[in-house]
Design a protein around this motif. Structure first.
Motif, PDB file in Angstrom:
ATOM      1  N   LEU A  31       0.750  -1.149   0.068  1.00  0.00           N
ATOM      2  CA  LEU A  31       0.052  -0.154  -0.246  1.00  0.00           C
ATOM      3  C   LEU A  31       0.878   1.284   0.038  1.00  0.00           C
ATOM      4  CD1 LEU A  31      -2.938   1.332   0.105  1.00  0.00           C
ATOM      5  CD2 LEU A  31      -2.519   1.135   2.858  1.00  0.00           C
ATOM      6  N   SER A  32       1.968   1.469   1.010  1.00  0.00           N
ATOM      7  CA  SER A  32       2.521   2.595   1.034  1.00  0.00           C
ATOM      8  C   SER A  32       4.012   2.194   1.592  1.00  0.00           C
ATOM      9  CB  SER A  32       1.700   3.665   2.155  1.00  0.00           C
ATOM     10  OG  SER A  32       1.361   2.999   3.227  1.00  0.00           O
ATOM     11  N   GLY A  33       4.731   1.279   1.388  1.00  0.00           N
ATOM     12  CA  GLY A  33       5.872   0.982   1.790  1.00  0.00           C
ATOM     13  C   GLY A  33       6.988   1.113   0.635  1.00  0.00           C
ATOM     14  N   GLY A  34       7.056   2.459   0.415  1.00  0.00           N
ATOM     15  CA  GLY A  34       7.930   2.932  -0.940  1.00  0.00           C
ATOM     16  C   GLY A  34       7.474   4.265  -1.039  1.00  0.00           C
ATOM     17  N   PRO A  35       8.545   5.177  -1.499  1.00  0.00           N
ATOM     18  CA  PRO A  35       7.919   6.663  -1.924  1.00  0.00           C
ATOM     19  C   PRO A  35       7.202   6.782  -3.023  1.00  0.00           C
ATOM     20  CG  PRO A  35      10.244   6.165  -2.626  1.00  0.00           C
ATOM     21  CD  PRO A  35       9.980   5.065  -1.800  1.00  0.00           C
TER      22      PRO A  35
END
Length: 220
Positions: free
Chosen positions: A138-142
């Motif tokens: 979901l949101s593990g990386g820029p």
């Protein structure tokens, strides 16, 4: 020992003084605070769980290394407390928090965030518009977090100081040093001797943080 500064009242925007620090000082201190994105469908609140420091003209991993001042890097030379957003690989946006004094280019890359509530997660999943099987998807990386929060270059230079704008940062709950880990930054082999600097910081065992590097140590 409390790492975040205790005088910050939870839920209040981080004050201008916070952003006067260097990127290396601010990167671990941003962990645990809340990134807020206002959309037409409601606010999304996320806990910052992974950061990287890109500090100054000496850092060969920094876009402004050597004092490089271009249309893209110009925002880094401004006063701390604004967003620096750029595009990589022609398709992924990256959100950075500018810190430090005017004409001293410092920035903290926000690498991963964790939605605070199921409602926040639902909206992020909608904006991601792709299969999400685990939190890191979901949101593990820029690039992932920017898609999930609808962050793009239209927000470049946006102030992060004021509640009610399209993007700001609020104080979270204080952390202790023992929950923070650090490692070298990701995908910056070009930075030569600076590539090995342990300037990536993240919350230990957080499901939204991709490990990516085996050279991990406790925060010092």
């Amino acid at each position: 020992m409390s790492l975040t500064l205790s005088q910050y009242h939870e839920g209040s925007p981080l004050p201008p003084a916070f952003y006067e620090m260097t990127a290396l000082e601010a990167a671990p201190l941003l962990l645990g605070h809340t990134l807020v994105r206002r959309t037409e469908e409601g606010d999304i609140r996320c806990r910052i769980v992974e950061t990287e420091s890109y500090g100054g003209v000496e850092d060969k991993g920094c876009h402004a290394y050597g004092g490089r001042r271009t249309a893209r890097t110009e925002v880094m030379f401004g006063r701390g407390g604004i967003a620096y957003i750029y595009l990589i690989y022609g398709m992924y946006h990256c959100l950075n928090v500018v810190t430090g004094a005017i004409n001293d280019p410092q920035a903290v890359l926000i690498r991963a965030v964790a939605p605070l509530t199921p409602e926040d997660e639902t909206l992020m999943r909608k904006y991601r518009n792709t299969a999400v099987k685990k939190p890191v998807d979901l949101s593990g990386g820029p690039g992932k977090l920017c898609r999930g929060l609808r962050i793009d270059k239209s927000l470049n230079g946006q102030s992060l100081l004021e509640r009610g704008g399209p993007l700001w940062i609020e104080a979270g709950r204080p952390l202790t040093n023992d929950v923070i880990m650090q490692s070298p930054r990701i995908n910056i082999a070009y930075a030569e001797e600076y590539a090995a600097k342990p300037w990536r910081f993240f919350l230990r065992d957080n499901p939204y943080v991709p490990l990516l590097d085996k050279n991990v140590t406790a925060f010092k």
